[in-house]
Design a protein around this motif. Sequence first.
Motif, PDB file in Angstrom:
ATOM      1  N   SER A 111      -8.109  15.148  -3.259  1.00  0.00           N
ATOM      2  CA  SER A 111      -7.125  14.096  -3.006  1.00  0.00           C
ATOM      3  C   SER A 111      -6.345  14.283  -1.708  1.00  0.00           C
ATOM      4  N   GLU A 112      -6.145  15.531  -1.270  1.00  0.00           N
ATOM      5  CA  GLU A 112      -5.280  15.795  -0.119  1.00  0.00           C
ATOM      6  C   GLU A 112      -5.926  16.653   0.972  1.00  0.00           C
ATOM      7  N   GLY A 113      -7.127  17.137   0.748  1.00  0.00           N
ATOM      8  CA  GLY A 113      -7.682  18.145   1.648  1.00  0.00           C
ATOM      9  C   GLY A 113      -8.519  17.623   2.793  1.00  0.00           C
ATOM     10  N   ALA A 114      -8.490  16.304   3.023  1.00  0.00           N
ATOM     11  CA  ALA A 114      -9.333  15.741   4.087  1.00  0.00           C
ATOM     12  C   ALA A 114      -9.031  16.352   5.444  1.00  0.00           C
ATOM     13  N   TYR A 115      -7.750  16.592   5.727  1.00  0.00           N
ATOM     14  CA  TYR A 115      -7.363  17.140   7.033  1.00  0.00           C
ATOM     15  C   TYR A 115      -8.065  18.469   7.292  1.00  0.00           C
ATOM     16  N   ALA A 116      -8.116  19.335   6.261  1.00  0.00           N
ATOM     17  CA  ALA A 116      -8.712  20.654   6.435  1.00  0.00           C
ATOM     18  C   ALA A 116     -10.225  20.554   6.604  1.00  0.00           C
ATOM     19  N   MET A 117     -10.863  19.632   5.892  1.00  0.00           N
ATOM     20  CA  MET A 117     -12.306  19.461   6.032  1.00  0.00           C
ATOM     21  C   MET A 117     -12.662  18.960   7.430  1.00  0.00           C
ATOM     22  N   VAL A 118     -11.877  18.000   7.940  1.00  0.00           N
ATOM     23  CA  VAL A 118     -12.136  17.490   9.290  1.00  0.00           C
ATOM     24  C   VAL A 118     -11.925  18.603  10.315  1.00  0.00           C
ATOM     25  N   GLN A 119     -10.816  19.324  10.199  1.00  0.00           N
ATOM     26  CA  GLN A 119     -10.496  20.348  11.192  1.00  0.00           C
ATOM     27  C   GLN A 119     -11.427  21.553  11.101  1.00  0.00           C
ATOM     28  N   TRP A 149      -0.707  11.936  11.738  1.00  0.00           N
ATOM     29  CA  TRP A 149      -1.557  12.996  11.183  1.00  0.00           C
ATOM     30  C   TRP A 149      -0.714  14.144  10.631  1.00  0.00           C
ATOM     31  N   ILE A 150       0.290  14.570  11.387  1.00  0.00           N
ATOM     32  CA  ILE A 150       1.139  15.680  10.941  1.00  0.00           C
ATOM     33  C   ILE A 150       1.964  15.270   9.722  1.00  0.00           C
ATOM     34  N   ILE A 151       2.512  14.076   9.739  1.00  0.00           N
ATOM     35  CA  ILE A 151       3.343  13.625   8.611  1.00  0.00           C
ATOM     36  C   ILE A 151       2.512  13.456   7.347  1.00  0.00           C
ATOM     37  N   SER A 152       1.252  13.064   7.499  1.00  0.00           N
ATOM     38  CA  SER A 152       0.406  12.928   6.312  1.00  0.00           C
ATOM     39  C   SER A 152       0.206  14.279   5.635  1.00  0.00           C
ATOM     40  N   PHE A 153       0.199  15.362   6.422  1.00  0.00           N
ATOM     41  CA  PHE A 153       0.098  16.681   5.807  1.00  0.00           C
ATOM     42  C   PHE A 153       1.398  17.060   5.116  1.00  0.00           C
ATOM     43  N   ILE A 154       2.536  16.786   5.741  1.00  0.00           N
ATOM     44  CA  ILE A 154       3.816  17.059   5.075  1.00  0.00           C
ATOM     45  C   ILE A 154       3.874  16.322   3.744  1.00  0.00           C
ATOM     46  N   ASN A 155       3.412  15.073   3.752  1.00  0.00           N
ATOM     47  CA  ASN A 155       3.393  14.246   2.541  1.00  0.00           C
ATOM     48  C   ASN A 155       2.439  14.800   1.480  1.00  0.00           C
ATOM     49  N   ALA A 156       1.444  15.600   1.891  1.00  0.00           N
ATOM     50  CA  ALA A 156       0.496  16.165   0.933  1.00  0.00           C
ATOM     51  C   ALA A 156       1.189  17.082  -0.074  1.00  0.00           C
ATOM     52  N   GLN A 170      -8.681  25.008 -10.811  1.00  0.00           N
ATOM     53  CA  GLN A 170      -8.890  23.595 -11.140  1.00  0.00           C
ATOM     54  C   GLN A 170      -7.893  22.713 -10.388  1.00  0.00           C
ATOM     55  N   PHE A 171      -6.637  23.175 -10.319  1.00  0.00           N
ATOM     56  CA  PHE A 171      -5.629  22.424  -9.565  1.00  0.00           C
ATOM     57  C   PHE A 171      -6.030  22.320  -8.094  1.00  0.00           C
ATOM     58  N   VAL A 172      -6.448  23.444  -7.512  1.00  0.00           N
ATOM     59  CA  VAL A 172      -6.817  23.453  -6.098  1.00  0.00           C
ATOM     60  C   VAL A 172      -7.996  22.526  -5.846  1.00  0.00           C
ATOM     61  N   GLN A 173      -8.978  22.519  -6.744  1.00  0.00           N
ATOM     62  CA  GLN A 173     -10.136  21.635  -6.585  1.00  0.00           C
ATOM     63  C   GLN A 173      -9.709  20.163  -6.599  1.00  0.00           C
ATOM     64  N   GLN A 174      -8.832  19.805  -7.532  1.00  0.00           N
ATOM     65  CA  GLN A 174      -8.339  18.425  -7.595  1.00  0.00           C
ATOM     66  C   GLN A 174      -7.528  18.087  -6.342  1.00  0.00           C
ATOM     67  N   TRP A 175      -6.680  19.023  -5.917  1.00  0.00           N
ATOM     68  CA  TRP A 175      -5.865  18.797  -4.717  1.00  0.00           C
ATOM     69  C   TRP A 175      -6.752  18.624  -3.496  1.00  0.00           C
ATOM     70  N   TRP A 176      -7.830  19.430  -3.431  1.00  0.00           N
ATOM     71  CA  TRP A 176      -8.729  19.374  -2.282  1.00  0.00           C
ATOM     72  C   TRP A 176      -9.366  17.991  -2.151  1.00  0.00           C
ATOM     73  N   SER A 181       0.822  -1.232   0.000  1.00  0.00           N
ATOM     74  CA  SER A 181       0.000   0.000   0.000  1.00  0.00           C
ATOM     75  C   SER A 181       0.842   1.261   0.000  1.00  0.00           C
ATOM     76  N   ASP A 182       2.107   1.136   0.449  1.00  0.00           N
ATOM     77  CA  ASP A 182       3.044   2.250   0.425  1.00  0.00           C
ATOM     78  C   ASP A 182       2.423   3.456   1.146  1.00  0.00           C
ATOM     79  N   TRP A 183       2.337   4.636   0.483  1.00  0.00           N
ATOM     80  CA  TRP A 183       1.776   5.835   1.099  1.00  0.00           C
ATOM     81  C   TRP A 183       0.390   6.160   0.530  1.00  0.00           C
ATOM     82  N   HIS A 184      -0.214   5.228  -0.198  1.00  0.00           N
ATOM     83  CA  HIS A 184      -1.444   5.533  -0.924  1.00  0.00           C
ATOM     84  C   HIS A 184      -2.646   5.739  -0.006  1.00  0.00           C
ATOM     85  N   TYR A 185      -2.616   5.208   1.201  1.00  0.00           N
ATOM     86  CA  TYR A 185      -3.741   5.337   2.119  1.00  0.00           C
ATOM     87  C   TYR A 185      -3.449   6.311   3.267  1.00  0.00           C
ATOM     88  N   GLY A 186      -2.324   6.988   3.211  1.00  0.00           N
ATOM     89  CA  GLY A 186      -1.910   7.882   4.288  1.00  0.00           C
ATOM     90  C   GLY A 186      -0.508   7.521   4.741  1.00  0.00           C
TER      91      GLY A 186
END
Length: 369
Positions: free
Chosen positions: A220-228, A249-256, A212-218, A32-37
């Motif tokens: 794929s990577e924006g879950a942290y911001a939606m939860v918070q 949790w913090i490292i998953s954001f760095i990885n974003a 468009q880039f921000v929407q796609q990024w949101w 699974s590598d980093w695909h799930y977090g």
Amino acid sequence: MEPFTVNIPESVISDLKNRIRNTRWPGEAEGSDWHYGTNEKYLKELTNYWENEYEWRKYEQQLNQYPQYTVLIDGISIHFQYIKGKGPNPKPLILTHGWPDSYYRFHKIIPLLTEGEQSFDLIIPSIPGFGFSDKKAISSEAVADLWKKLMTEILGYKNFCAAGGDIGMGVVKALASKYPDTIEAIHLTDAGYPMGQEDPESMSGDEKKFAQFVQQWWYSEGAYAMVQSTKPQSLAYGLNDSPVGLAAWIISFINAGTPPELIEKAMGGKDEILTNIMIYWVTQTIGSSAKMYKEDAAALWSGGEPLKKSNVPAGIAVFPREAQFPKEWAERFVNVVSFKNMDEGGHFAALELPKVFADELRSFFYSVK
């Protein structure tokens, strides 16, 4: 102003190590590598190092290397570093961090900006809800009001400069918009993101591509911001209780914003990552820091009057691992007099490339008349 020293009881460190040792690991699918977090193999290696090799007392001493204080402003205790420049006429400069970092973001640039002919008086506060400030979440605009009082009423500066990125960007933009007669110049490493409130007809082609880039990024990577921004309290229970959960949790954001092989480099090194995480852990502020997202979201969608575009001179440095916004997007909010696309680096440039970042700040602020 009261002098402040970081001095964490040994019992807190012992408890931390016990919690790491007793972690219930969830396991992950093969390949699974980093695909799930955050990757479990990497996290086990990092937290093993954290438990057995990382030296908190060494970095606690580093945090105490420079003068720091606390002061009560509008009923909120603010922690800040205050380092006087050694040049003939240093410029006062307040630096504002973001999430998931802390005032430690700027530690490496302090000696670079307080020496030489073109030096600065550096003021580096912890945002309320973060680190050693009060555990009270407030909006970015409210933080700007506190910073203005800190700089003018507490420290006595008539005018000053300000720089920041991430949440710090919102604070600095608010300072420039609300206090243009006090702020000499500002510097930003991002300028905010399209949130669906913009008129598409008013956007340039490059701005639409950015949106468009921000929407796609949101997605794929924006879950942290939606939860918070919606359920920060629910998140806080687990992260405040588990150091491994907090690190994941913090490292998953760095990885974003960074490929896995550059995660440690992106924040200046393995020890720098852990020192930043330790500041959240020992102060138990991961919950209050996450709540700031909800405060800012509430302010954004409250229907209140938006901040006006500032006429304060603004410098922008876009690092290649940040979202690549066009100049005209930044010009919607600030008076851009310098816009640079940097050659390397990312979200935590002050830790990753301290000399590059310090040179950029000095070059910009000393070029503004």
